[in-house]
Scaffold this motif. Sequence first.
Motif: not given
Length: 146
Positions: A38-39, A52-55, A101-102, A126-127
């Motif tokens: 896991i990460k 400015t983006g969170f990908d 994030p998260g 996978r998420v």
Amino acid sequence: MPVDLDHERISALLPHRHPMLLVDRVEAAVPGQSLEAIKTISASEPCYAGATGFDYPAGLLIESFGQAAALLWLISNPSAAGGLPMFAAARDCWIEARVRPGDVVRHLVRLEQVIDGAAFASGESRVGPRRVAAFASLMAVIKPSK
């Protein structure tokens, strides 16, 4: 024999350190066969400084999967543990969905083959139930330590 690696053991096996150590925990591994790592993605990671983006960057997702694959190789071949695992090539890899994030990314790695100091792995990330990346073939080599 199943294996479970915490962050301390991962740090002992891989040469990477913060901020480039991109595997938080190995939850399950069968040496010579498979590994589940896991990460956890955090908004406080350096890649988000001034963002400015969170990908999550695709390159870091691929690197994280590669580190999980290197861990599988190293626990499968103790003689390789004295060298430096180096990413060599990737083929047929797809980033299929955003990681933010998260999210907790789960890497499912299969060791396909080891030949003369080179290892081939495949798998997916996978998420939750959603596949975010697929890896048909990653290759790594071991640079012997001096």
